[in-house]
Design an enzyme around this catalytic site. Sequence first.
Site, PDB file in Angstrom:
ATOM      1  CD  GLU A  17      85.060  11.650  11.374  1.00 40.02           C
ATOM      2  OE1 GLU A  17      84.621  12.790  11.570  1.00 40.02           O
ATOM      3  OE2 GLU A  17      84.972  10.743  12.219  1.00 40.02           O
ATOM      4  CB  SER A 145      80.733  11.300   8.452  1.00 37.13           C
ATOM      5  OG  SER A 145      81.897  11.786   9.034  1.00 37.13           O
ATOM      6  CE1 TYR A 211      83.455  15.933   6.530  1.00 34.27           C
ATOM      7  CE2 TYR A 211      81.873  14.135   6.344  1.00 34.27           C
ATOM      8  CZ  TYR A 211      82.672  14.957   7.119  1.00 34.27           C
ATOM      9  OH  TYR A 211      82.680  14.814   8.470  1.00 34.27           O
ATOM     10  NE  ARG A 250      79.745  21.653  14.848  1.00 34.41           N
ATOM     11  CZ  ARG A 250      80.073  20.624  14.070  1.00 34.41           C
ATOM     12  NH1 ARG A 250      81.277  20.508  13.559  1.00 34.41           N
ATOM     13  NH2 ARG A 250      79.182  19.694  13.791  1.00 34.41           N
ATOM     14  CG  ASP A 252      76.011  19.527  15.415  1.00 35.82           C
ATOM     15  OD1 ASP A 252      76.625  20.613  15.443  1.00 35.82           O
ATOM     16  OD2 ASP A 252      76.492  18.494  14.921  1.00 35.82           O
ATOM     17  CD  GLU A 265      76.110  14.639  15.916  1.00 35.45           C
ATOM     18  OE1 GLU A 265      76.699  13.651  16.399  1.00 35.45           O
ATOM     19  OE2 GLU A 265      76.167  14.936  14.715  1.00 35.45           O
ATOM     20  CG  ASN A 267      82.144  17.001  16.489  1.00 33.96           C
ATOM     21  OD1 ASN A 267      83.195  16.546  16.941  1.00 33.96           O
ATOM     22  ND2 ASN A 267      81.871  17.081  15.203  1.00 33.96           N
ATOM     23  N   GLY A 271      86.022  19.840  13.559  1.00 37.64           N
ATOM     24  CA  GLY A 271      87.000  20.148  12.514  1.00 37.64           C
ATOM     25  C   GLY A 271      87.563  21.554  12.673  1.00 37.64           C
TER      26      GLY A 271
HETATM   27  N1  LIG Z   1      65.506  13.757  14.368  1.00 36.82           N
HETATM   28  C1  LIG Z   1      65.910  14.360  13.260  1.00 36.82           C
HETATM   29  N2  LIG Z   1      65.098  15.250  12.613  1.00 36.82           N
HETATM   30  C2  LIG Z   1      65.507  15.878  11.475  1.00 36.82           C
HETATM   31  N3  LIG Z   1      66.705  15.690  10.896  1.00 36.82           N
HETATM   32  C3  LIG Z   1      67.558  14.823  11.478  1.00 36.82           C
HETATM   33  C4  LIG Z   1      67.215  14.127  12.690  1.00 36.82           C
HETATM   34  N4  LIG Z   1      68.262  13.330  13.025  1.00 36.82           N
HETATM   35  C5  LIG Z   1      69.212  13.514  12.093  1.00 36.82           C
HETATM   36  N5  LIG Z   1      68.800  14.405  11.141  1.00 36.82           N
HETATM   37  C6  LIG Z   1      69.559  14.832   9.939  1.00 36.82           C
HETATM   38  O1  LIG Z   1      70.616  13.900   9.704  1.00 36.82           O
HETATM   39  C7  LIG Z   1      71.902  14.533   9.889  1.00 36.82           C
HETATM   40  C8  LIG Z   1      72.877  13.577  10.536  1.00 36.82           C
HETATM   41  O2  LIG Z   1      72.376  13.132  11.774  1.00 36.82           O
HETATM   42  P1  LIG Z   1      73.240  13.157  13.110  1.00 36.82           P
HETATM   43  O3  LIG Z   1      72.391  12.607  14.204  1.00 36.82           O
HETATM   44  O4  LIG Z   1      73.798  14.506  13.334  1.00 36.82           O
HETATM   45  O5  LIG Z   1      74.402  12.095  12.798  1.00 36.82           O
HETATM   46  P2  LIG Z   1      75.966  12.294  12.500  1.00 36.82           P
HETATM   47  O6  LIG Z   1      76.676  12.037  13.786  1.00 36.82           O
HETATM   48  O7  LIG Z   1      76.286  11.254  11.509  1.00 36.82           O
HETATM   49  O8  LIG Z   1      76.175  13.706  12.031  1.00 36.82           O
HETATM   50  C9  LIG Z   1      71.605  15.772  10.711  1.00 36.82           C
HETATM   51  O9  LIG Z   1      72.600  16.750  10.536  1.00 36.82           O
HETATM   52  C10 LIG Z   1      70.221  16.178  10.169  1.00 36.82           C
HETATM   53  O10 LIG Z   1      70.326  16.818   8.915  1.00 36.82           O
HETATM   54 MG   LIG Z   2      75.663  15.372  12.998  1.00 38.46          MG
END
Ligand SMILES: Nc1ncnc2c1ncn2[C@@H]1O[C@H](COP(=O)(O)OP(=O)(O)O)[C@@H](O)[C@H]1O
Ligand SMILES: [Mg+2]
Length: 303
Positions: A17, A145, A211, A250, A252, A265, A267, A271
């Site tokens: 990143e 990401s 991105y 942040r 999510d 999750e 962060n 950014g």
């Molecule tokens: N359990 C879930 N249900 C629905 N969408 C999900 C789920 N887990 C991940 N996603 C989708 O995948 C994206 C990336 O997952 P995430 O766990 O946030 O990983 P990263 O750390 O790579 O951002 C999320 O922003 C969402 O759009």
């Molecule tokens: Mg994420």
Amino acid sequence: MQDFGKVAVLMGGFSSEREVSLDSGAAIVAALQSKGIDAHPFDPKETPLHELKARGFQTAFNILHGTYGEDGTVQGALELLGIPYTGSGVMASAVGMDKYRCKLIWQALGLPVPEFAVLREDSDFDAVERGLGLPMFVKPAAEGSSVGVVKVKEAGRLKEVYNSLKHLHGEIIAERFIGGGEYSCPVINGEGYPAIRIIPATEFYDYEAKYTRDDTVYRCPADLSEADETLMRSLSVRAAQAIGAEGVSRVDFLKDTDGKLYLLEINTLPGMTSHSLVPKSAAQTGLSFADLCVEILKTAHVG
Ligand SMILES: Nc1ncnc2c1ncn2[C@@H]1O[C@H](COP(=O)(O)OP(=O)(O)O)[C@@H](O)[C@H]1O
Ligand SMILES: [Mg+2]
């Protein structure tokens, strides 16, 4: 204004990143300078971190993302050097990078996380599939990401997906699909800020949507009822507190089709480009990007 001395904006670094971090860093240097602060870019990939003192820096504004930036390692080095730095400390940074251990902490406190299972070589993949249902999400616990995030839709494919991901960092987790919308909510100095609705044009918020595409829609204020907005902000604050996050983070979220909110999750080093989510949310409260940077700088500390 408080005298921060010579400020190093730690940017770039060694992670994938790097480019995002350089963007954020440049925006922060300009913002701090516009407020009369003696801020300079400092890239640990070009100059070893231990040079900070020799070069007269008194405070570090950390905007290094990913490995050696938001995972506790740089924080540990700054602790040893005795240089006050912004954001989370060693432990919160390390836990925030690990989705699996973060979930365990949130779960233990009764915070809502999507149902999940850790996949291993000897898992009963059919049982996991029956338990979580399809579609489901499978992801490595310690990437970011959207790297390695897979939406599994067809029955009987889970083991194959596990095999394709097991070389990535951290445990591989399978998660129940939560399909009613995606949100993000900043926590700044222990306070929840306006939530942002994220509407990707892709099937989910993948690397492209984050991105490279320009058709991802961000709405702030979000489309939440007042009660849900309040709930999301308070869940964000509790989620950040649970892992000991400091400064800016942040959180999510996902909402299910019945309207229930789940923590996705955290962060701990979001950014800070002029179009990033945290500045967007802060702007809703009247806090400008430059003032936000100064607020963050004020929280620099060691120990
Ligand atoms: N359990 C879930 N249900 C629905 N969408 C999900 C789920 N887990 C991940 N996603 C989708 O995948 C994206 C990336 O997952 P995430 O766990 O946030 O990983 P990263 O750390 O790579 O951002 C999320 O922003 C969402 O759009
Ligand atoms: Mg994420």
